[in-house]
Motif scaffolding. Sequence first.
Motif, PDB file in Angstrom:
ATOM      1  N   PHE A  63      -0.826  -3.710  -1.369  1.00  0.00           N
ATOM      2  CA  PHE A  63       0.000  -4.377  -2.820  1.00  0.00           C
ATOM      3  C   PHE A  63      -0.398  -5.644  -3.268  1.00  0.00           C
ATOM      4  O   PHE A  63       0.377  -6.115  -4.062  1.00  0.00           O
ATOM      5  CB  PHE A  63       0.884  -3.846  -2.868  1.00  0.00           C
ATOM      6  CG  PHE A  63       1.372  -2.384  -2.700  1.00  0.00           C
ATOM      7  CD1 PHE A  63       2.003  -1.265  -1.994  1.00  0.00           C
ATOM      8  CD2 PHE A  63       1.295  -1.523  -4.225  1.00  0.00           C
ATOM      9  CE1 PHE A  63       1.657   0.025  -1.749  1.00  0.00           C
ATOM     10  CE2 PHE A  63       1.520  -0.488  -4.167  1.00  0.00           C
ATOM     11  CZ  PHE A  63       2.051   0.447  -3.026  1.00  0.00           C
ATOM     12  N   ASP A  80       5.194  -0.375  -6.651  1.00  0.00           N
ATOM     13  CA  ASP A  80       5.871   0.745  -7.492  1.00  0.00           C
ATOM     14  C   ASP A  80       7.144   0.008  -7.978  1.00  0.00           C
ATOM     15  O   ASP A  80       7.532  -0.663  -7.490  1.00  0.00           O
ATOM     16  CB  ASP A  80       5.642   2.180  -6.595  1.00  0.00           C
ATOM     17  CG  ASP A  80       4.981   2.610  -6.177  1.00  0.00           C
ATOM     18  OD1 ASP A  80       4.619   2.486  -5.138  1.00  0.00           O
ATOM     19  OD2 ASP A  80       3.349   2.738  -7.105  1.00  0.00           O
ATOM     20  N   ARG A  86      10.022  -0.849  -5.126  1.00  0.00           N
ATOM     21  CA  ARG A  86      10.021  -0.286  -4.703  1.00  0.00           C
ATOM     22  C   ARG A  86      10.059  -1.494  -3.410  1.00  0.00           C
ATOM     23  O   ARG A  86       9.748  -2.124  -3.208  1.00  0.00           O
ATOM     24  CB  ARG A  86       8.439   0.253  -4.751  1.00  0.00           C
ATOM     25  CG  ARG A  86       8.749   1.525  -2.624  1.00  0.00           C
ATOM     26  CD  ARG A  86       7.301   2.132  -3.124  1.00  0.00           C
ATOM     27  NE  ARG A  86       7.020   2.539  -1.749  1.00  0.00           N
ATOM     28  CZ  ARG A  86       6.000   4.091  -1.304  1.00  0.00           C
ATOM     29  NH1 ARG A  86       5.123   2.881  -2.492  1.00  0.00           N
ATOM     30  NH2 ARG A  86       6.301   4.715  -0.728  1.00  0.00           N
ATOM     31  N   LYS A 189       0.669   4.928 -16.687  1.00  0.00           N
ATOM     32  CA  LYS A 189      -0.353   5.389 -15.312  1.00  0.00           C
ATOM     33  C   LYS A 189       0.207   7.643 -15.362  1.00  0.00           C
ATOM     34  O   LYS A 189       1.322   7.662 -16.419  1.00  0.00           O
ATOM     35  CB  LYS A 189      -0.093   5.107 -13.853  1.00  0.00           C
ATOM     36  CG  LYS A 189       1.962   5.144 -13.226  1.00  0.00           C
ATOM     37  CD  LYS A 189       1.880   4.584 -11.619  1.00  0.00           C
ATOM     38  CE  LYS A 189       3.034   5.375 -11.705  1.00  0.00           C
ATOM     39  NZ  LYS A 189       3.277   5.027 -10.113  1.00  0.00           N
ATOM     40  N   ARG A 200      -5.139  16.883  -6.352  1.00  0.00           N
ATOM     41  CA  ARG A 200      -4.731  16.005  -7.073  1.00  0.00           C
ATOM     42  C   ARG A 200      -5.869  14.932  -6.854  1.00  0.00           C
ATOM     43  O   ARG A 200      -6.346  14.670  -8.004  1.00  0.00           O
ATOM     44  CB  ARG A 200      -3.518  14.727  -7.203  1.00  0.00           C
ATOM     45  CG  ARG A 200      -3.636  14.262  -5.550  1.00  0.00           C
ATOM     46  CD  ARG A 200      -2.332  13.357  -5.521  1.00  0.00           C
ATOM     47  NE  ARG A 200      -1.741  12.543  -4.840  1.00  0.00           N
ATOM     48  CZ  ARG A 200      -0.912  12.009  -4.726  1.00  0.00           C
ATOM     49  NH1 ARG A 200      -0.382  11.066  -5.618  1.00  0.00           N
ATOM     50  NH2 ARG A 200      -0.814  10.871  -3.662  1.00  0.00           N
ATOM     51  N   MET A 233      -3.675   2.459 -14.700  1.00  0.00           N
ATOM     52  CA  MET A 233      -4.458   2.670 -13.227  1.00  0.00           C
ATOM     53  C   MET A 233      -4.823   4.098 -14.294  1.00  0.00           C
ATOM     54  O   MET A 233      -4.089   5.386 -14.526  1.00  0.00           O
ATOM     55  CB  MET A 233      -2.602   3.330 -12.149  1.00  0.00           C
ATOM     56  CG  MET A 233      -3.353   3.402 -11.800  1.00  0.00           C
ATOM     57  SD  MET A 233      -1.770   3.998 -10.108  1.00  0.00           S
ATOM     58  CE  MET A 233      -0.718   3.082  -9.973  1.00  0.00           C
ATOM     59  N   TYR A 236      -6.131  10.234 -10.052  1.00  0.00           N
ATOM     60  CA  TYR A 236      -7.365  10.809  -9.129  1.00  0.00           C
ATOM     61  C   TYR A 236      -7.820  11.189  -9.381  1.00  0.00           C
ATOM     62  O   TYR A 236      -9.570  11.862  -8.649  1.00  0.00           O
ATOM     63  CB  TYR A 236      -6.107  11.246  -8.001  1.00  0.00           C
ATOM     64  CG  TYR A 236      -5.087  10.555  -6.971  1.00  0.00           C
ATOM     65  CD1 TYR A 236      -3.503  10.323  -7.408  1.00  0.00           C
ATOM     66  CD2 TYR A 236      -5.955   9.628  -6.318  1.00  0.00           C
ATOM     67  CE1 TYR A 236      -3.592   9.297  -5.847  1.00  0.00           C
ATOM     68  CE2 TYR A 236      -5.276   8.744  -5.093  1.00  0.00           C
ATOM     69  CZ  TYR A 236      -3.699   8.694  -5.670  1.00  0.00           C
ATOM     70  OH  TYR A 236      -2.698   7.664  -4.290  1.00  0.00           O
ATOM     71  N   GLY A 293      -4.195   8.443   0.378  1.00  0.00           N
ATOM     72  CA  GLY A 293      -2.967   8.261  -1.227  1.00  0.00           C
ATOM     73  C   GLY A 293      -2.168   7.974  -0.530  1.00  0.00           C
ATOM     74  O   GLY A 293      -1.352   7.113  -1.487  1.00  0.00           O
ATOM     75  N   SER A 404       5.610   8.043  -4.418  1.00  0.00           N
ATOM     76  CA  SER A 404       5.505   6.459  -4.571  1.00  0.00           C
ATOM     77  C   SER A 404       6.832   5.658  -5.756  1.00  0.00           C
ATOM     78  O   SER A 404       7.099   4.808  -5.829  1.00  0.00           O
ATOM     79  CB  SER A 404       4.387   5.635  -4.966  1.00  0.00           C
ATOM     80  OG  SER A 404       4.328   6.585  -6.179  1.00  0.00           O
TER      81      SER A 404
HETATM   82  C1  GLC Z   1      -0.052   7.057  -5.334  1.00  0.00           C
HETATM   83  C2  GLC Z   1       0.896   6.840  -6.724  1.00  0.00           C
HETATM   84  C3  GLC Z   1       0.872   5.729  -7.775  1.00  0.00           C
HETATM   85  C4  GLC Z   1       1.717   4.848  -6.904  1.00  0.00           C
HETATM   86  C5  GLC Z   1       0.463   4.581  -6.094  1.00  0.00           C
HETATM   87  C6  GLC Z   1       0.959   2.923  -5.016  1.00  0.00           C
HETATM   88  O1  GLC Z   1      -0.687   8.076  -4.591  1.00  0.00           O
HETATM   89  O2  GLC Z   1      -0.384   8.215  -7.272  1.00  0.00           O
HETATM   90  O3  GLC Z   1       1.837   6.801  -8.751  1.00  0.00           O
HETATM   91  O4  GLC Z   1       1.457   3.753  -7.379  1.00  0.00           O
HETATM   92  O5  GLC Z   1      -0.506   5.140  -5.383  1.00  0.00           O
HETATM   93  O6  GLC Z   1       1.962   3.632  -4.454  1.00  0.00           O
END
Ligand code: GLC
Length: 736
Positions: A63, A80, A86, A189, A200, A233, A236, A293, A404
């Motif tokens: 991140f 997130d 998060r 996003k 996806r 963002m 996918y 992902g 997420s």
């Molecule tokens: C995930 C999600 C996205 C999130 C990113 C980081 O796959 O699609 O919404 O911000 O990855 O966790």
Amino acid sequence: MIKYNKTKYLILGINLLFLGLFSFEGITQNIGFEKQIDEKIDSIISLLTLEEKIAMCHAQSKFSTPGVDRLGIPEIWMSDGPHGVRGEINWDDWGYANWTNDSITAFPALTCLAATFNPKLSKEYGINLGEEARYRKKDVLLGPGVNMYRTPLNGRNFEYMGEDPFLTSKMVGPYIQGVQQNGVAACVKHYALNNQELWRGHINVEISDRALYEIYLPAFKAAVKEGKVWSIMGAYNQLRGQHTTHNELLMNTILKKDWAFDGVVISDWGSTHNTKEAALFGLDMEMGTGTDGLTTSTKNTYDYYYLANPFIEMLKKGEVGVEVLNDKVRRILRLMFRTNMSENRPFGRMNNQEHIDVARKIAGEGIVLLKNEDSFFPIDPNKKMTIAVIGENATKSMTVGGGSSELKAKNEIAPLQGLQARFKNATIVHAMGYASGPSAYGKVLSSTLNLEKLKNEALEVASKADVVLFFGGLNKNHLQDCEGGDRQEFGLPFGQNELLNDLLKVNKNLGVILVSGNAVEMPWINSVKGLIQMWYLGSEAGNAIADVASGDVNPSGKLPFTFPKKLSDNAAHSFGKLSYPGDSINQYYKEDILVGYRWHDTKKIQPLFAFGEGKSYTTFKLSDFKTDKKQYVQNETIVISGDVLNTGKFNGSEVVQIYVGKPKSKVKRALKELKGFQKVEVFKGSSNFVKISINTNNLSFYDESISNWNLEKGDYLIYVGNASNNISKEIKITIN
Ligand code: GLC
């Protein structure tokens, strides 16, 4: 001769220039400060090496992206998610770092925010969430999500703002402005057409331009044009055979040219697939490559990113001009001057009482009362009685799980706790009733509990109670309301329907409270007395539902998406597998512009509950609504005004909704579309005046024959009501 390092003095000079400029910032604030920034950016770019520029365009960890130590340029840190900040993630895997200082306030899910129909609350939401992100030293907050609600099975609908592009467009801007005033970039996003979780990572969406521009793009356009969002963002999935994260139409033509977006395009985690496309079709910052992902990340050094070594090779061979790289770096530096290189950003706050109060207020204002026979709700908190609270969802944590957007909430008041705190004169008895099984990433684990025993306990408790409150719905487990998968059934899971039917046999005085982020089938709807749609409400969930159940708060939420009676009544599910979920390679949005209530109104398919629907403990009457004129021209404002009378016993708020349709049109149209709304508080026995303005340009349709918007002349119908299925007046106007 003292050998001196020319660059060092040059850097010193530039830094002095910065300081000088910043110190007069107040004066220069209005004199093209953005212009000053651009000049600083150009001077920095001239100092950067190729490797330093390339490094800024891709991750250095899960991140974060690197800065340039040599020049004092900091790293960029992201987190997130759309409902709260998060918990801290490890440097290079998806595990949690288990810090002791990253517990935060969990705000309600964005479906709840949308259900308030109150843009002012969106601003408050953004400000308070942005303060927490700032306090956690995040420069980019990866939210809000604004993908349209196309199917009730999409695992991530709970994170988004419903089925209507106008509602979402009005709610997304204030949220972004609120976050960004903290010096934290919002990241709208997932751009675009990520409307399901199944396949996806690659599913290719085929869609008409009209549906793309009229339904799926407006919320993103509003985020850019009105919200002035600093990052976006990529998604996918693919659009017309090209990955959306580096898509020439979406990124170069629409986002950066037509909408003049000056921020950073960030990939989704693992949504980058091609160096040349990433370089040329608008991707500025590549994140999460080498992961699928959400689960494990392969041992990928960051040099193997598409915008890392392969990109350097292309530049060195001259296959791509350096100005392509410079544009990416310019955007990234601009984001930094707005965030971690801005001198005047505030310091943020976390878990303070105001954040908790705002979370509770928004939760209470987003709760939707859908059925209330014999005034089942509110329940008198002063009355001595026995209340049976049945259901796992009365106690299950809903801030963990879901993907997420999951959170490490400092506090989470569950519904049962909230009710116990508020109904002190009642005897409250809880029985679990049903069990969903433990939540686990990417798999479904069934419960090891004795389900028959759970059921019998619940029937026992309910049979002896004065009132039964059934907390049902979905949860954040895989294949429920959770990222990475779609629901596989439209009905309530875990045997809830059967349990409800048995409960109703032992006690008719029963109300259902659904905890969910998606529509569900309700075979029992005619047998229950009350029904409340309660979203994932975060830290203050229990207090908010107790506020509404007790009458402390008069519910004013309206549904941001349709509840069809059965799945086959839904538009996307009316055109076979190729429409939803697709054939695993391609998918065709055959319902085109008729999404949600647009489908139900036009095809005359009665929904179970309609978009914009929501009851109150009081009653309202809309009267004397009229337009200021009968004839209008292009780019003129239509003013619709009238009175909202509160004819009941409670103070409350109503949402006046204005829909517009064109009965005789040369193109296919929905019967009516939301083009204005206004939430208004009205005290009991009084009335309030409401005025809603609509620019005639907003009645245009996207004309594929000219690849542009087209305002058709002729007669239009303005529908005034308080729900898409409750119109109290139709007014004809003409556009010449
Ligand atoms: C995930 C999600 C996205 C999130 C990113 C980081 O796959 O699609 O919404 O911000 O990855 O966790």
